[in-house]
Write an enzyme that holds these catalytic residues in place. Structure first.
Site, PDB file in Angstrom:
ATOM      1  CG  ASP A 160     -90.718  31.156  -4.847  1.00 27.69           C
ATOM      2  OD1 ASP A 160     -92.040  30.897  -4.733  1.00 27.69           O
ATOM      3  OD2 ASP A 160     -89.873  30.078  -4.693  1.00 27.69           O
ATOM      4  CB  CYS A 173     -90.605  27.748  -7.806  1.00 27.06           C
ATOM      5  SG  CYS A 173     -90.793  25.981  -7.273  1.00 27.06           S
TER       6      CYS A 173
END
Length: 153
Positions: free
Chosen positions: A58, A51
């Site tokens: 992620d 992120c």
């Protein structure tokens, strides 16, 4: 190695992923069946990036389908390219479109689509889809086979 594969810098060599996807080397080889429409699929079920705001990881399941023109992506270079996102901070949409753009620029495929099925962040899964155009008529194009996120319900 035959002349077809001369100049490849990663296949058959010790190679590490680049620190950034912008620096990753994607390589190509001649397509063996030029003039025929066939689909090549790559699936990366353990794709990771970061992120850009929090630095938290992620995760995505990415499926890339394409119909080659003159070129195929060399699979080891694709694997190393995708791995280079592990320390790359970008939103889901940015990662997905960077992959699509790099492959399109490298290969000039007859057709390409990417499905990026991102696992939930903040309780909301984000899936990103792109294709270069409508697929050619009559081509066998299987479903990407990744269900949308359902949670436990």
């Amino acid at each position: 190695m035959t002349e077809t594969y001369e100049g490849l810098t990663q296949l058959g060599q010790a190679a590490r992923p680049a620190d950034r996807p912008e620096d990753a080397v994607l390589e190509r080889v001649p397509a063996p069946a030029q003039g025929l429409d066939y689909v090549v699929r790559f699936t990366a079920p353990e794709f990771t990036s970061l992120c850009p705001m929090t630095g938290q990881p992620d995760f995505a399941h990415i499926v890339i389908d394409y119909i080659p023109g003159e070129w195929l992506v060399e699979s080891k270079s694709l694997k190393l390219f995708l791995t280079s996102f592990r320390n790359h901070g970008a939103f889901h949409e940015g990662c997905t479109m960077m992959i699509a753009g790099r492959l399109t620029d490298l290969l000039a495929p007859r057709w390409l689509r990417i499905g990026a099925y991102w696992y939930p962040r903040g309780g909301i899964p984000i899936d990103v889809f792109w294709q270069s155009a409508a697929p050619p008529a009559g081509v066998f194009l299987p479903d990407q086979g990744v269900p949308t996120y359902r949670g436990r319900g």
